[in-house]
Design an enzyme around this catalytic site. Structure first.
Site, PDB file in Angstrom:
ATOM      1  N   GLY A 199     -25.646  24.182  32.569  1.00 53.44           N
ATOM      2  CA  GLY A 199     -24.966  23.081  31.881  1.00 53.44           C
ATOM      3  C   GLY A 199     -25.840  21.845  31.813  1.00 53.44           C
ATOM      4  O   GLY A 199     -27.005  21.866  32.223  1.00 53.44           O
TER       5      GLY A 199
ATOM      6  N   ASP B  48     -24.033  30.982  35.753  1.00 55.11           N
ATOM      7  CA  ASP B  48     -23.400  30.330  34.598  1.00 55.11           C
ATOM      8  C   ASP B  48     -22.743  31.386  33.709  1.00 55.11           C
ATOM      9  O   ASP B  48     -23.295  32.477  33.524  1.00 55.11           O
ATOM     10  CB  ASP B  48     -24.438  29.543  33.787  1.00 55.11           C
ATOM     11  CG  ASP B  48     -23.812  28.380  33.047  1.00 55.11           C
ATOM     12  OD1 ASP B  48     -24.081  27.222  33.433  1.00 55.11           O
ATOM     13  OD2 ASP B  48     -23.028  28.609  32.105  1.00 55.11           O
TER      14      ASP B  48
ATOM     15  N   THR C  11     -19.874  26.970  28.206  1.00 55.52           N
ATOM     16  CA  THR C  11     -20.349  25.695  27.634  1.00 55.52           C
ATOM     17  C   THR C  11     -21.809  25.419  28.004  1.00 55.52           C
ATOM     18  O   THR C  11     -22.432  24.559  27.397  1.00 55.52           O
ATOM     19  CB  THR C  11     -19.475  24.498  28.083  1.00 55.52           C
ATOM     20  OG1 THR C  11     -19.436  24.474  29.513  1.00 55.52           O
ATOM     21  CG2 THR C  11     -18.078  24.590  27.529  1.00 55.52           C
TER      22      THR C  11
ATOM     23  N   ASP D  45     -18.816  34.438  35.497  1.00 50.71           N
ATOM     24  CA  ASP D  45     -17.730  33.455  35.448  1.00 50.71           C
ATOM     25  C   ASP D  45     -17.180  33.331  36.869  1.00 50.71           C
ATOM     26  O   ASP D  45     -16.732  34.341  37.444  1.00 50.71           O
ATOM     27  CB  ASP D  45     -16.650  33.964  34.478  1.00 50.71           C
ATOM     28  CG  ASP D  45     -15.504  32.967  34.302  1.00 50.71           C
ATOM     29  OD1 ASP D  45     -15.200  32.224  35.262  1.00 50.71           O
ATOM     30  OD2 ASP D  45     -14.910  32.954  33.205  1.00 50.71           O
TER      31      ASP D  45
ATOM     32  N   LEU E 167     -17.853  36.527  43.579  1.00 52.55           N
ATOM     33  CA  LEU E 167     -19.295  36.667  43.427  1.00 52.55           C
ATOM     34  C   LEU E 167     -19.888  37.096  44.761  1.00 52.55           C
ATOM     35  O   LEU E 167     -19.517  36.561  45.812  1.00 52.55           O
ATOM     36  CB  LEU E 167     -19.854  35.288  43.011  1.00 52.55           C
ATOM     37  CG  LEU E 167     -21.344  35.128  42.816  1.00 52.55           C
ATOM     38  CD1 LEU E 167     -21.836  36.005  41.671  1.00 52.55           C
ATOM     39  CD2 LEU E 167     -21.657  33.661  42.485  1.00 52.55           C
TER      40      LEU E 167
ATOM     41  N   LEU F 166     -20.875  23.054  39.902  1.00 53.19           N
ATOM     42  CA  LEU F 166     -20.750  22.228  38.686  1.00 53.19           C
ATOM     43  C   LEU F 166     -20.194  23.064  37.534  1.00 53.19           C
ATOM     44  O   LEU F 166     -20.347  22.703  36.361  1.00 53.19           O
ATOM     45  CB  LEU F 166     -22.120  21.650  38.282  1.00 53.19           C
ATOM     46  CG  LEU F 166     -22.666  20.555  39.183  1.00 53.19           C
ATOM     47  CD1 LEU F 166     -23.534  21.127  40.284  1.00 53.19           C
ATOM     48  CD2 LEU F 166     -23.453  19.539  38.394  1.00 53.19           C
TER      49      LEU F 166
ATOM     50  N   THR G 132     -10.730  27.876  36.420  1.00 53.71           N
ATOM     51  CA  THR G 132     -12.119  27.638  36.848  1.00 53.71           C
ATOM     52  C   THR G 132     -12.124  26.649  38.016  1.00 53.71           C
ATOM     53  O   THR G 132     -12.841  26.843  39.005  1.00 53.71           O
ATOM     54  CB  THR G 132     -12.950  27.068  35.677  1.00 53.71           C
ATOM     55  OG1 THR G 132     -12.885  28.003  34.609  1.00 53.71           O
ATOM     56  CG2 THR G 132     -14.398  26.839  36.061  1.00 53.71           C
TER      57      THR G 132
ATOM     58  N   TYR H 210      -7.728  19.698  33.368  1.00 52.54           N
ATOM     59  CA  TYR H 210      -8.991  19.274  33.999  1.00 52.54           C
ATOM     60  C   TYR H 210      -8.695  18.340  35.176  1.00 52.54           C
ATOM     61  O   TYR H 210      -9.157  18.574  36.294  1.00 52.54           O
ATOM     62  CB  TYR H 210      -9.840  18.570  32.949  1.00 52.54           C
ATOM     63  CG  TYR H 210     -11.241  18.216  33.401  1.00 52.54           C
ATOM     64  CD1 TYR H 210     -12.224  19.193  33.555  1.00 52.54           C
ATOM     65  CD2 TYR H 210     -11.595  16.893  33.647  1.00 52.54           C
ATOM     66  CE1 TYR H 210     -13.519  18.856  33.943  1.00 52.54           C
ATOM     67  CE2 TYR H 210     -12.891  16.554  34.031  1.00 52.54           C
ATOM     68  CZ  TYR H 210     -13.845  17.538  34.184  1.00 52.54           C
ATOM     69  OH  TYR H 210     -15.134  17.201  34.569  1.00 52.54           O
TER      70      TYR H 210
ATOM     71  N   THR I  60     -21.571  10.577  32.426  1.00 53.84           N
ATOM     72  CA  THR I  60     -23.008  10.791  32.586  1.00 53.84           C
ATOM     73  C   THR I  60     -23.589  11.213  31.235  1.00 53.84           C
ATOM     74  O   THR I  60     -22.922  11.924  30.474  1.00 53.84           O
ATOM     75  CB  THR I  60     -23.238  11.870  33.662  1.00 53.84           C
ATOM     76  OG1 THR I  60     -22.605  11.423  34.866  1.00 53.84           O
ATOM     77  CG2 THR I  60     -24.717  12.105  33.943  1.00 53.84           C
TER      78      THR I  60
END
Ligand code: UDP
Length: 335
Positions: A19, A40, A44, A65, A70, A82, A101, A154, A184
């Site tokens: 990202g 990743d 996005t 994902d 994992l 992130l 997520t 979010y 940012t």
């Protein structure tokens, strides 16, 4: 001497490493002599952000994902999380996946950190303050979030992720740290992710009108990505664990109209302004109180907005010439 004793750097997993901020973080960690495993999903993130790293001997890419568990078959010293769509149009495009997520994905990575005894840093957000009633926002301000609105996937997802981090920490299972990242910007922002800085620069470069949402009097505080990466690394490294969230951002505060004026001044041939409707629940004011970061991390941003914009405009100009780059800004429809 065995391989472990020879190793000077750490083994670091960066979720969301392709990202915008994540790829700059991978660059910095590799430059410091660490091994970096970039995870990743490319929902996005962009492969082009990490393409220059793919042949680096200490870099590994795993397409995955984080909503799925994992497994990593080597020791890990640190995990940065992130991984999440971060611009309002992108995180609202699939709101349920955004929430999962933040919650399921963060839990999966915390469990991985527990298994490996790795230190953990969660990328949280100024969005946990919602549309703040306190200005500027210190970390002990509890926020003003609409938990049923379009930004909730979010905002509430990131709030839940923070809660998970502090539960793992209190239970003594993971040395978790939480950075609250304010707006940012910098090279590698996606032209079409709908953010104000990328929209205004790309609209100006195409001589299209700059889209002002609402009155243009709402404010944001913009931090250059290189300052942000330095703050994230400082928070991961600081001892003892702050055991509290830390705001990272640049306290310089600008209205949307002021930013538009600055970009138009810096891009010759920039177009005029056009008004668009204000998105629902758009925060009216935002500015970080960074006293905690200054005190605990000895960190503060150094790059001013005009200086950082110069670098960002130059990058978008260059990327305009590259085939396959999306050039068009994403903006809300006409009122
Ligand atoms: N904004 C704008 N024009 C645009 C994009 C955004 O006026 O083309 C405004 C938006 O309404 C918000 C601010 O700029 O008030 C910052 O938006 P952004 O999406 O960059 O980030 P946010 O801080 O809202 O997550």
């Amino acid at each position: 001497m065995d391989a472990i004793n020879k190793r000077v750097g750490k083994r670091i997993l960066v979720a969301g490493g392709a990202g915008f901020i994540g790829s700059h973080l991978c660059d910095a960690l590799l430059a410091d002599g660490n091994r970096v495993i970039c995870v990743d999903s490319f929902l996005t993130g962009a492969r082009s952000n990490i393409a220059p790293l793919e042949n680096h001997p200490d870099f590994q890419l795993i397409q995955h994902d984080i909503c799925a568990q994992l497994k990593i078959n080597e020791p890990l010293d640190e995990i940065y999380n992130l991984a999440c769509a971060a611009s309002p149009p992108r995180y609202q495009a699939d709101p349920i996946h955004t929430m999962m997520t933040c919650v399921v994905g963060t839990n999966n990575l915390l469990a991985l950190a527990r298994k490996h005894g790795a230190r953990f840093l969660q990328a949280s957000t100024s969005e946990v303050y919602g549309d703040p009633e306190t200005h500027p926002q210190p970390e002990d301000y509890l926020g003003h979030v609409n938990c049923t609105g379009p930004r909730a996937c979010y905002d509430e997802g990131k709030r839940a992720a923070e809660a998970l981090c502090f539960d793992y920490l209190r239970l003594g299972q993971v040395d978790a740290r939480v950075a609250r990242i304010f707006n940012t910007y910098g090279p590698r922002m996606q032209a079409d992710d709908g953010r104000i800085v990328s929209n205004f620069i790309n609209q100006a470069l195409q001589s299209e009108p700059l889209t002002i949402y609402g009155t243009g009097r709402q404010t944001r505080s913009f931090c250059h990505v290189s300052d942000m990466v330095a703050g994230l690394i400082a928070l991961m490294g600081v001892m003892p664990n702050p055991k509290a969230p830390v705001n990272l951002g640049n306290p310089g505060e600008f209205t949307v109209s002021e930013l538009a004026a600055l970009v138009r001044k810096m891009v010759p041939g920039a177009g005029t302004l056009v008004r668009r409707p204000m998105p629902q629940d758009d925060p009216r004011r935002r500015r970080p109180d960074i006293r905690r970061a200054k005190k605990l991390l000895k960190w503060q941003p150094h790059i001013s907005l005009p200086e950082g914009l110069e670098d960002t405009i130059a990058w978008f100009r260059l990327s305009e010439d590259k085939p396959g780059r999306k050039r068009r800004a994403w903006a809300t429809e006409t009122a």
